[in-house]
Design an enzyme around this catalytic site. Structure first.
Site, PDB file in Angstrom:
ATOM      1  N   LYS A 110     -25.861  -9.287 -62.054  1.00  0.00           N
ATOM      2  CA  LYS A 110     -25.879  -8.935 -60.637  1.00  0.00           C
ATOM      3  C   LYS A 110     -25.824 -10.170 -59.740  1.00  0.00           C
ATOM      4  O   LYS A 110     -25.917 -10.062 -58.512  1.00  0.00           O
ATOM      5  CB  LYS A 110     -27.137  -8.112 -60.306  1.00  0.00           C
ATOM      6  CG  LYS A 110     -27.207  -6.766 -61.023  1.00  0.00           C
ATOM      7  CD  LYS A 110     -28.453  -5.992 -60.644  1.00  0.00           C
ATOM      8  CE  LYS A 110     -28.622  -4.742 -61.499  1.00  0.00           C
ATOM      9  NZ  LYS A 110     -27.610  -3.716 -61.240  1.00  0.00           N
ATOM     10  N   HIS A 167     -36.493   2.067 -59.281  1.00  0.00           N
ATOM     11  CA  HIS A 167     -35.412   2.281 -60.233  1.00  0.00           C
ATOM     12  C   HIS A 167     -36.016   2.878 -61.501  1.00  0.00           C
ATOM     13  O   HIS A 167     -37.182   2.661 -61.816  1.00  0.00           O
ATOM     14  CB  HIS A 167     -34.749   0.930 -60.536  1.00  0.00           C
ATOM     15  CG  HIS A 167     -33.493   1.002 -61.320  1.00  0.00           C
ATOM     16  ND1 HIS A 167     -33.478   1.171 -62.692  1.00  0.00           N
ATOM     17  CD2 HIS A 167     -32.181   0.890 -60.948  1.00  0.00           C
ATOM     18  CE1 HIS A 167     -32.231   1.174 -63.133  1.00  0.00           C
ATOM     19  NE2 HIS A 167     -31.426   1.009 -62.102  1.00  0.00           N
TER      20      HIS A 167
END
Length: 415
Positions: free
Chosen positions: A233, A130
């Site tokens: 998340k 990421h």
């Protein structure tokens, strides 16, 4: 991990804690939320816990003698203990609250990296990182003169561990890798990566943003030097994440931010730092968010992390199989199984991912489209963007079917 003999989730009962999932749009379609790798929805127990804080003991921490401040301070400090317990850390000294995984990555990069790295040192990342990891360490490499190298991703969407063993050398100072890829869904062998790093006296940072929400994680068993994740998340609030760091390493690091509460003594000439973890938490912290994060952990553990993992794996398998049976669909990442997390990245032939997501939206199906903060990986895949359906505890196979039906409509529209 075997998923046999695990009691299936009562998804209907779980969904009752999420009023947003009952939302209907102007076209009469009910929301199908499949963008959980970006942000999960927040259940009532988490919202209630944060509301209770604001209604009953809203105060700043570590700065007041009055009852409210004492209650808030206890809740905030115990939140560190709860997170440590949840991921297998030794105690609150090893848990630093941040805004998110990205800030945790930056904290280590700036506090440790700028002081420890120099020309001749190497930083090893993976091609599936990421941007939170890739951009951060890339910039630290530019500032320090350290060389950044990348472990290859195979055509099957897995890390090339032979290549990892080759490029992690005695010159390597830091290895940073995602536990679960947010684009490919790949579950990486992070313990093996950590072992290779430690064999060469390098440190290891594991990005657990896509792992902690949906599977049991034990940082002691992984033996990572640093591990990070985000509350939003994992059914928790936005604005809070956690950095785990081994106590002796955090103790030796300088603070990343300066100001109130991270100090012990200040004069006009000098300052000395507070004890762990407070020396890394300058200013008024995320008190309500910490309360919400604890509520999210309690909520998830009440369901069972092994059961959550099994549910996501089952949905990912079903989605993979349904999409694989569709004409013109290209799926990215490993085949279903323990090496794939609860998401499926794909493209529909001759339809840009953004156009596909727009058509999904017309059907009230929320997916993500774009490069998912993994532009170099998409370059390697040879695509500008991809669509991503990602699942959580409240999703069902019927919602996967709605996704496939919407894709069929997109195919006809662009035929």
């Amino acid at each position: 991990m075997s998923q046999q003999n695990l009691e299936a989730l009562d998804v209907g009962a779980i969904r009752e804690a999420y009023p947003i999932l009952q939302r209907e749009f102007d076209n009469g379609e009910q929301l199908v939320y499949l963008d959980n790798a970006a942000t999960t929805q927040t259940p009532d127990p988490v919202v209630d816990a944060m509301s209770d804080y604001y209604r009953e003991y809203n105060a700043n921490v570590h700065r007041g003698i009055h009852h409210l401040s004492q209650e808030a301070s206890i809740a905030y400090e115990e939140a560190h203990d709860r997170v440590a317990e949840f991921i297998g850390a030794d105690g609150r000294e090893e848990i630093v609250f941040t805004k998110n995984t990205t800030e945790a990555e930056n904290l280590v990069a700036y506090s440790w990296g700028l002081n420890e790295l120099g020309p001749g040192d190497e930083i090893v990342l993976t091609e599936m990182e990421h941007h939170a990891s890739l951009v951060t360490w890339q910039q630290i490499g530019k500032r320090t003169g350290a060389n950044v190298k990348y472990v290859r991703v195979t055509d099957e969407g897995r890390l090339d561990m032979d290549h990892a063993s080759e490029i992690i050398t005695d010159d390597t100072a830091m290895v940073s890798a995602v536990h679960v890829s947010n684009t490919l869904g790949t579950v990486n062998p992070v313990s093996d990566l950590v072992d290779i790093a430690h064999d060469h006296d390098a440190l290891a940072f594991i990005d657990g943003a896509q792992a902690v929400p949906n599977r049991p994680v034990d940082v002691a068993a992984i033996d990572a030097d640093f591990y990070a994740f985000s509350g939003h998340k994992m059914a928790g609030p936005t604005g809070i994440g956690a950095l785990y760091g081994k106590e002796e390493i955090l103790e030796a690091m300088d603070p990343y931010l300066y100001g109130g509460d991270m100090i012990t003594k200040v004069t006009f000439e000098e300052s000395t730092w507070n004890e762990l973890p407070w020396k890394f938490e300058a200013g008024t912290p995320q008190i309500a968010e910490a309360v919400g994060l604890v509520a999210a952990i309690d909520y998830l553990e009440g369901i069972g992390m092994e059961r959550i993992e099994a549910h996501e794996e089952e949905l990912a398998r079903y989605a993979y199989e349904q999409l694989d049976a569709e004409p013109g669909i290209e799926i990215y990442g490993p085949e279903p199984g323990p090496e794939r997390g609860g998401l499926v990245g794909f493209n529909l032939e001759s339809v840009h991912a953004h156009d596909l997501a727009s058509i999904m939206n017309d059907h009230a199906v929320a997916i993500r489209a774009g490069d998912h903060c993994t532009q170099p990986l998409h370059d390697k895949l040879g695509v500008a963007a991809s669509a991503r359906a990602s699942f959580y505890i409240y999703n069902t196979k019927e919602e996967v079917d709605k996704l496939v039906d919407a894709i069929d409509d997109a195919r006809q529209l662009f035929a």
